[in-house]
Scaffold this motif. Sequence first.
Motif, PDB file in Angstrom:
ATOM      1  N   LEU A 182      10.164  27.059  -6.866  1.00  0.00           N
ATOM      2  CA  LEU A 182       9.511  26.104  -7.745  1.00  0.00           C
ATOM      3  C   LEU A 182       8.454  26.816  -8.571  1.00  0.00           C
ATOM      4  CD1 LEU A 182       9.059  23.132  -5.256  1.00  0.00           C
ATOM      5  CD2 LEU A 182      10.849  23.431  -6.964  1.00  0.00           C
ATOM      6  N   SER A 183       8.319  26.414  -9.840  1.00  0.00           N
ATOM      7  CA  SER A 183       7.290  26.990 -10.705  1.00  0.00           C
ATOM      8  C   SER A 183       5.921  26.516 -10.256  1.00  0.00           C
ATOM      9  CB  SER A 183       7.530  26.586 -12.158  1.00  0.00           C
ATOM     10  OG  SER A 183       8.747  27.103 -12.624  1.00  0.00           O
ATOM     11  N   GLY A 184       4.902  27.276 -10.679  1.00  0.00           N
ATOM     12  CA  GLY A 184       3.538  26.889 -10.343  1.00  0.00           C
ATOM     13  C   GLY A 184       3.230  27.173  -8.893  1.00  0.00           C
ATOM     14  N   GLY A 185       2.118  26.575  -8.417  1.00  0.00           N
ATOM     15  CA  GLY A 185       1.654  26.852  -7.072  1.00  0.00           C
ATOM     16  C   GLY A 185       0.792  28.087  -7.108  1.00  0.00           C
ATOM     17  N   ALA A 186      -0.539  27.894  -7.329  1.00  0.00           N
ATOM     18  CA  ALA A 186      -1.418  29.032  -7.567  1.00  0.00           C
ATOM     19  C   ALA A 186      -1.546  29.922  -6.341  1.00  0.00           C
ATOM     20  CB  ALA A 186      -2.794  28.527  -8.001  1.00  0.00           C
ATOM     21  N   ASN A 187      -1.344  29.389  -5.144  1.00  0.00           N
ATOM     22  CA  ASN A 187      -1.641  30.153  -3.944  1.00  0.00           C
ATOM     23  C   ASN A 187      -0.439  30.400  -3.049  1.00  0.00           C
ATOM     24  OD1 ASN A 187      -4.373  30.228  -4.648  1.00  0.00           O
ATOM     25  ND2 ASN A 187      -4.752  28.263  -3.662  1.00  0.00           N
ATOM     26  N   MET A 188       0.501  29.463  -2.972  1.00  0.00           N
ATOM     27  CA  MET A 188       1.611  29.559  -2.036  1.00  0.00           C
ATOM     28  C   MET A 188       2.940  29.514  -2.771  1.00  0.00           C
ATOM     29  SD  MET A 188       0.505  29.738   1.103  1.00  0.00           S
ATOM     30  CE  MET A 188      -1.102  29.604   1.890  1.00  0.00           C
ATOM     31  N   GLU A 189       3.958  30.128  -2.143  1.00  0.00           N
ATOM     32  CA  GLU A 189       5.315  29.992  -2.642  1.00  0.00           C
ATOM     33  C   GLU A 189       5.897  28.664  -2.156  1.00  0.00           C
ATOM     34  OE1 GLU A 189       7.852  33.167  -1.519  1.00  0.00           O
ATOM     35  OE2 GLU A 189       6.620  34.715  -2.472  1.00  0.00           O
ATOM     36  N   SER A 190       6.662  28.022  -3.007  1.00  0.00           N
ATOM     37  CA  SER A 190       7.391  26.810  -2.620  1.00  0.00           C
ATOM     38  C   SER A 190       8.840  26.964  -3.054  1.00  0.00           C
ATOM     39  CB  SER A 190       6.775  25.566  -3.266  1.00  0.00           C
ATOM     40  OG  SER A 190       5.482  25.323  -2.762  1.00  0.00           O
ATOM     41  N   TRP A 191       9.746  26.677  -2.125  1.00  0.00           N
ATOM     42  CA  TRP A 191      11.181  26.781  -2.379  1.00  0.00           C
ATOM     43  C   TRP A 191      11.835  25.436  -2.083  1.00  0.00           C
ATOM     44  CZ3 TRP A 191      13.461  31.455  -3.933  1.00  0.00           C
ATOM     45  CH2 TRP A 191      12.609  32.572  -3.894  1.00  0.00           C
ATOM     46  N   SER A 192      12.582  24.928  -3.036  1.00  0.00           N
ATOM     47  CA  SER A 192      13.307  23.669  -2.866  1.00  0.00           C
ATOM     48  C   SER A 192      14.756  23.974  -2.495  1.00  0.00           C
ATOM     49  CB  SER A 192      13.252  22.868  -4.161  1.00  0.00           C
ATOM     50  OG  SER A 192      14.007  21.677  -4.056  1.00  0.00           O
ATOM     51  N   PHE A 193      15.318  23.143  -1.597  1.00  0.00           N
ATOM     52  CA  PHE A 193      16.716  23.348  -1.209  1.00  0.00           C
ATOM     53  C   PHE A 193      17.263  22.058  -0.596  1.00  0.00           C
ATOM     54  CE2 PHE A 193      14.166  24.447   2.463  1.00  0.00           C
ATOM     55  CZ  PHE A 193      14.861  23.949   3.550  1.00  0.00           C
ATOM     56  N   ASP A 194      18.562  22.014  -0.450  1.00  0.00           N
ATOM     57  CA  ASP A 194      19.244  20.888   0.189  1.00  0.00           C
ATOM     58  C   ASP A 194      19.899  21.374   1.474  1.00  0.00           C
ATOM     59  OD1 ASP A 194      18.643  18.939  -1.792  1.00  0.00           O
ATOM     60  OD2 ASP A 194      20.221  19.773  -3.064  1.00  0.00           O
ATOM     61  N   TRP A 195      19.922  20.473   2.464  1.00  0.00           N
ATOM     62  CA  TRP A 195      20.550  20.777   3.761  1.00  0.00           C
ATOM     63  C   TRP A 195      21.125  19.480   4.318  1.00  0.00           C
ATOM     64  CZ3 TRP A 195      21.666  25.099   6.453  1.00  0.00           C
ATOM     65  CH2 TRP A 195      21.994  24.959   7.805  1.00  0.00           C
ATOM     66  N   ALA A 196      22.382  19.508   4.604  1.00  0.00           N
ATOM     67  CA  ALA A 196      23.057  18.345   5.205  1.00  0.00           C
ATOM     68  C   ALA A 196      22.810  17.063   4.415  1.00  0.00           C
ATOM     69  CB  ALA A 196      22.609  18.174   6.650  1.00  0.00           C
ATOM     70  N   GLY A 197      22.844  17.189   3.092  1.00  0.00           N
ATOM     71  CA  GLY A 197      22.735  16.014   2.239  1.00  0.00           C
ATOM     72  C   GLY A 197      21.327  15.527   1.965  1.00  0.00           C
ATOM     73  N   SER A 198      20.306  16.202   2.474  1.00  0.00           N
ATOM     74  CA  SER A 198      18.913  15.805   2.240  1.00  0.00           C
ATOM     75  C   SER A 198      18.141  16.950   1.601  1.00  0.00           C
ATOM     76  CB  SER A 198      18.242  15.401   3.561  1.00  0.00           C
ATOM     77  OG  SER A 198      18.865  14.268   4.124  1.00  0.00           O
ATOM     78  N   GLY A 199      17.060  16.601   0.912  1.00  0.00           N
ATOM     79  CA  GLY A 199      16.257  17.595   0.232  1.00  0.00           C
ATOM     80  C   GLY A 199      15.057  18.025   1.055  1.00  0.00           C
ATOM     81  N   TYR A 200      14.719  19.315   0.951  1.00  0.00           N
ATOM     82  CA  TYR A 200      13.582  19.881   1.696  1.00  0.00           C
ATOM     83  C   TYR A 200      12.823  20.864   0.810  1.00  0.00           C
ATOM     84  CZ  TYR A 200      16.071  17.991   5.724  1.00  0.00           C
ATOM     85  OH  TYR A 200      16.703  17.146   6.597  1.00  0.00           O
ATOM     86  N   VAL A 201      11.611  21.182   1.242  1.00  0.00           N
ATOM     87  CA  VAL A 201      10.793  22.194   0.571  1.00  0.00           C
ATOM     88  C   VAL A 201      10.238  23.135   1.625  1.00  0.00           C
ATOM     89  CG1 VAL A 201       8.673  22.629  -0.739  1.00  0.00           C
ATOM     90  CG2 VAL A 201      10.169  20.730  -1.393  1.00  0.00           C
ATOM     91  N   LEU A 202      10.411  24.438   1.402  1.00  0.00           N
ATOM     92  CA  LEU A 202       9.787  25.463   2.242  1.00  0.00           C
ATOM     93  C   LEU A 202       8.501  25.909   1.568  1.00  0.00           C
ATOM     94  CD1 LEU A 202       9.639  27.767   4.393  1.00  0.00           C
ATOM     95  CD2 LEU A 202      11.074  29.123   2.831  1.00  0.00           C
ATOM     96  N   ARG A 203       7.415  25.858   2.301  1.00  0.00           N
ATOM     97  CA  ARG A 203       6.119  26.328   1.808  1.00  0.00           C
ATOM     98  C   ARG A 203       5.737  27.549   2.640  1.00  0.00           C
ATOM     99  NH1 ARG A 203       1.429  24.601  -0.676  1.00  0.00           N
ATOM    100  NH2 ARG A 203      -0.552  24.949   0.376  1.00  0.00           N
ATOM    101  N   ARG A 204       5.497  28.673   1.963  1.00  0.00           N
ATOM    102  CA  ARG A 204       5.172  29.869   2.729  1.00  0.00           C
ATOM    103  C   ARG A 204       4.187  30.749   1.961  1.00  0.00           C
ATOM    104  NH1 ARG A 204       9.448  34.759   2.788  1.00  0.00           N
ATOM    105  NH2 ARG A 204       9.498  35.185   0.562  1.00  0.00           N
ATOM    106  N   ALA A 205       3.541  31.666   2.669  1.00  0.00           N
ATOM    107  CA  ALA A 205       2.564  32.570   2.072  1.00  0.00           C
ATOM    108  C   ALA A 205       3.280  33.653   1.279  1.00  0.00           C
ATOM    109  CB  ALA A 205       1.693  33.200   3.146  1.00  0.00           C
TER     110      ALA A 205
END
Length: 447
Positions: free
Chosen positions: A27-50
């Motif tokens: 995902l664009s933006g996020g001044a401090n952390m990485e954010s990754w969007s993805f789908d799993w088993a038909g639902s949406g999720y976001v991974l937030r990591r350093a």
Amino acid sequence: MTDIATLLPPLMSGAVGPGTLSGLARLSGGANMESWSFDWAGSGYVLRRAPSAAYMADRPFGHADEAALVMAAHDAGVKAPEVVGVLADGDGMGTGYVMRRVAGEVSPAKILADPPPSLLGDLGRELARIHRIPMDRVPAAIPLMDTREALAELRARFRSYGGDRPVIALAIRWCEDHLPPPADPVLVHGDYRMGNVMVGGAKEGGGLAAVLDWELAHRGDAHEDLAFGCMTVWRFGKLDQPAFGVGSLEDYFAAYEAAGGVKVDYDRFRFWLIYRTLWWALGCLQMGQMWRSGADPTVERVVIGRRTAEQELDLLVLLDAEAPEDERERALPSSPDIAPAPAGEPTNREMVQAVRDWVEGAIKPASQGHAKFEAVVAMNALGIVLRDLDAGVRAEDRALSEALLAGTTTLAEPGLLAKLRRDVLEKCAIDSPKYTALGQARAEWRG
């Protein structure tokens, strides 16, 4: 991205159940952390990591405690994301956690272009809910803020960054002289502002959909949260709407108090408005230090480091009421002259312009997603350098800063306020020429 695509499925299988990974995107933006969007088993999720292990090294609590706090807030009825999994050492992805994706809009520009009628009330209500979370539900690692100690740390950081910004020195001294007595502690979100809240569209029923980014949470004064979203920078150009760029302070405070928040003290609110503007000025400087140290080598860090100019402008707007009336009415000194460009071989300015044109014409059009965002940031960085080369002046003054810190010089000194006004106008015109508050300050100060 390849490593994450390989490492996420085992984590999601254990946390949620069998499925297939798809749609993985940074995902664009996020001044401090990485954010990754993805789908799993038909639902949406976001991974937030350093972005790096070094980034988390000096933080008061880690991602496991942050995830536990978000879960506690969600369980307490706060519109916080639902955490479904926390990264462990064996996952190979560093530190972070996975949340169910919430549908809605997070872009301040898009939200503020047509905010839902309920939004200001929603913001007041939700903040009151956060402040009412019982302390025994808050993870023990979430620290208690001692305002006097925190202010002393800001002073020390200012000195470590050169100690040469007079307006920052003025703000530190003002905060030291106006430190309020301790308040009964509540859970403070610490970053409650536009950009960290999600608003639902018509399909989702409108209104506030989620409160994001809990990494700065601590126990402390409720007025700190109340003030933070009202800072000029977080109103994203809506200067006539002092609460989040959405509405009036009176309506915001009324919604907050009606939902069970503490009785608002306007003097305490003003202290925190100035304190957090000061805090963010030093936070911007810290971004530059992170780049220098190698903790975060992205060009975004360098550009945010130059946004200190915005906060210096905002601080002076907040503090110039402390000056005598005749000083507030004094005319500003003239802008410095710009030296003519030399003839002959290409100048530094022309070389930087050539690189900027190349990024705009060749790199940006061929980029997508986060890479395109980085190309735009690189263009912004080169634009700052171009304007700085033209101007050839900055607003640093260590001797004046020391005198303001010591209180031996104040805004009562003849001509000082006018000088500071001119300096911050010139500096902000170089570093952030599109900052909306710059135009308003020019008009009010006749600069």
